[in-house]
Motif scaffolding. Structure first.
Motif, PDB file in Angstrom:
ATOM      1  N   THR A  66      91.124 -47.049 107.607  1.00  0.00           N
ATOM      2  CA  THR A  66      91.783 -45.803 108.007  1.00  0.00           C
ATOM      3  C   THR A  66      91.402 -44.697 107.034  1.00  0.00           C
ATOM      4  OG1 THR A  66      93.763 -46.310 106.676  1.00  0.00           O
ATOM      5  CG2 THR A  66      93.797 -47.006 108.985  1.00  0.00           C
ATOM      6  N   GLN A 104      95.851 -45.214 113.718  1.00  0.00           N
ATOM      7  CA  GLN A 104      94.575 -45.922 113.737  1.00  0.00           C
ATOM      8  C   GLN A 104      94.748 -47.432 113.576  1.00  0.00           C
ATOM      9  OE1 GLN A 104      91.617 -45.067 114.461  1.00  0.00           O
ATOM     10  NE2 GLN A 104      90.427 -46.839 113.732  1.00  0.00           N
ATOM     11  N   ALA A 105      95.882 -47.865 113.042  1.00  0.00           N
ATOM     12  CA  ALA A 105      96.035 -49.291 112.744  1.00  0.00           C
ATOM     13  C   ALA A 105      97.462 -49.756 113.013  1.00  0.00           C
ATOM     14  CB  ALA A 105      95.666 -49.577 111.286  1.00  0.00           C
ATOM     15  N   ILE A 116      92.973 -52.688 114.329  1.00  0.00           N
ATOM     16  CA  ILE A 116      92.543 -51.290 114.314  1.00  0.00           C
ATOM     17  C   ILE A 116      92.190 -50.859 115.722  1.00  0.00           C
ATOM     18  CG2 ILE A 116      91.748 -51.351 111.936  1.00  0.00           C
ATOM     19  CD1 ILE A 116      88.900 -51.629 112.988  1.00  0.00           C
TER      20      ILE A 116
END
Length: 527
Positions: free
Chosen positions: A435, A488-489, A525
């Motif tokens: 990230t 993002q994760a 992710i």
């Protein structure tokens, strides 16, 4: 000449008395500073160790501070399950000292010192200089109070402010008139508001403060030969205190009037649901009285500790002296016990609320005699000296093992930190690698995300089991949060959000697995 000699002879004892009092005051000040220095030294040791000292809550508070730093206000954007004052009180320290974990914990350390001031003031009023030092020492080395003073959590701060409020209430009751009475009444009211609206667990503090207020009203009304105007004059500081409490309360909640529904849901409704769920799992009559059967078992070690024994002795000694000032403290202890017995769920860190009333009750064992009693004065003085000596011995017996227990606690914290540090750092490093600093992560390991210098969505700073079980966090809410462009994760780590299988299924369809740490700990992710 003879007259002059007599005057000089009469002045000599006064001068000696003043000199003796001056040395006593200086010695008291030096010892008080030494105890405060010892307390601060204990609290600053290994303060920045990068692991969650409470296994979960520190990560939640850390992410809450990060959300505030990113201009996401409490309640309307950032979820918060407590009254607002705690996180607002440590936010300036957090920003001033670099927005680090150490800075956040340092804010708690500073607030915990307010409890030492409260112990000193209450001890001084109840038992003079010796009582002030005894109360200060008991609080400075107490291992439970020390442990909570190093944790990014609201308990130590709220308890410290509540103790300061009680100390100021006793000081006000002793000298309610004039400028001093006015100032102590206002300070007592403000600190009471700050304590209550840091964490509602200390609601029992209203009891001793309220009893002292009622005692003053009774004293004013019973005073012979007073008119309505003189009674009003003697009640000015009381009225000022009540007004100050209302104003402080208004100022605390005024910024959140636009998000009052969210504030109520987080501060009250969530906890009511959790309490109802806990009760619904109980079946026996005893369990209906005690929401958690193990609550009493958790409380027992504190009550039957050496501090508890000293508190019992102090209570007996005060009752034998007919010192009614013990009554607000007893009421404080009993109402605190009731609140803790009814707390659902009850966690070990809640038990710190018992320490202030127990410490002050122990100090009552060395309180001086109030007024005249129907006993032979010589026998009375002998009894008083004996009681005081035994009380001091008990307090010294407490202080030694407590100091050793505090040192042992700090050593265990360091060992635990050494064991968890490497694991936490590895996962945090993986999170940093997949990230960027402006991207977010949805997780039930908020501490690791903050360690990686990554934020969670502000409404998901808390994904606790209590919130999940109460329906305050749902699979749809997690899906909505994880679907944001900045997320993002997703990190599954503590097993909490794994309780929502629909969310896990959705993540497997929209994210790819980057790391599998075993036992359901996975980092995904965005594809």
């Amino acid at each position: 000449m003879a007259t002059s000699a007599v005057v000089k002879d009469n002045q000599q004892p006064d001068l000696a008395t003043r000199q003796g009092t001056g040395w006593q005051s200086l010695l008291t000040l030096l010892l008080a500073l030494a105890f405060v220095g010892l307390s601060l030294w204990l609290r600053l040791r290994d303060l920045g160790l990068p692991f969650d000292r409470d296994s979960y809550d520190e990560g939640v508070y850390w992410q809450t501070l990060r959300a505030l730093s990113a201009s996401h206000p409490l309640y309307s954007a950032t979820f918060y399950a407590q009254p607002p004052m705690f996180v607002l009180s440590i936010f300036p320290t957090y920003v001033l000292f670099g927005q680090t974990l150490w800075a956040a914990r340092f804010g708690v350390v500073l607030l915990s010192l307010a409890g030492l001031l409260g112990a000193y003031i209450a001890g001084r009023v109840l038992a003079g200089r010796v009582g002030a030092l005894a109360a200060l020492l008991l609080l400075a080395v107490d291992p439970l109070y020390l442990a909570e003073s190093q944790i990014l959590q609201a308990d130590a701060s709220s308890v410290a402010l509540s103790l300061l409020s009680v100390g100021l209430a006793y000081l006000w009751w002793e000298k309610p008139d004039g400028l001093l009475g006015l100032c102590t009444a206002i300070l007592c009211a403000v600190t009471l508001a700050l304590a209550l609206f840091s964490k509602l667990l200390v609601v029992s503090t209203i009891v001793p403060v309220g009893l002292l207020l009622a005692a003053h009203l009774w004293r004013v009304l019973r005073q012979p030969g007073t008119t309505g105007q003189s009674r009003l004059a003697r009640s000015r500081s009381l009225i000022a205190g009540v007004v100050a409490f209302l104003i402080a309360t208004l100022l605390i909640f005024l910024p959140f009037l636009g998000s009052s529904h969210e504030l109520w849901q987080g501060m009250v409704a969530l906890h009511n649901v959790a309490d109802a769920q806990s009760k619904s799992t109980q079946q026996s009559g005893l369990a209906l009285l005690l929401p958690q059967r193990y609550n009493l078992n958790m409380l027992r070690p504190v009550l039957f500790s050496i501090t508890g024994v000293a508190a019992l002795y102090g209570t007996i000694a005060a009752l034998l002296r007919r010192d009614w000032r013990i009554l607000p403290l007893l009421a404080w202890l009993f109402v605190t016990l009731f609140v803790l017995l009814r707390q659902a769920p009850l966690f070990p860190h809640h038990l710190v609320a018992l320490i202030p009333p127990l410490a002050l009750l122990a100090v009552m064992g060395i309180a001086p005699l109030p007024g005249k009693l129907a006993l032979n004065r010589q026998h009375l003085l002998t009894l008083t000296n004996g009681m005081t000596a035994l009380a001091l011995l008990l307090i010294l017996v407490i202080a030694g093992p407590d100091l050793q227990a505090s040192r042992t606690h700090l050593y265990q914290v360091r060992m635990t930190g050494a064991g968890l540090d490497a694991t936490n750092q590895n996962v945090a490093r993986d999170l940093q690698n997949v990230t960027t600093a402006d991207q977010m992560v949805v997780t039930d390991a908020q501490f690791i995300a903050a360690l990686a210098e990554r934020n969670t969505p502000p409404d998901l700073v808390d994904t606790s089991s209590v919130r999940i079980n109460a329906g305050s966090v749902t699979a749809n809410q997690l899906i909505k949060g994880a679907g944001q462009s900045r997320v993002q994760a997703v990190l599954f780590y503590t097993g909490r959000i794994n309780k929502l299988p629909a969310f896990y299924t959705w993540v497997t369809q929209h994210f790819r697995l980057a790391h599998n740490y075993g036992n359901g700990k996975e980092l995904w992710i965005k594809v």
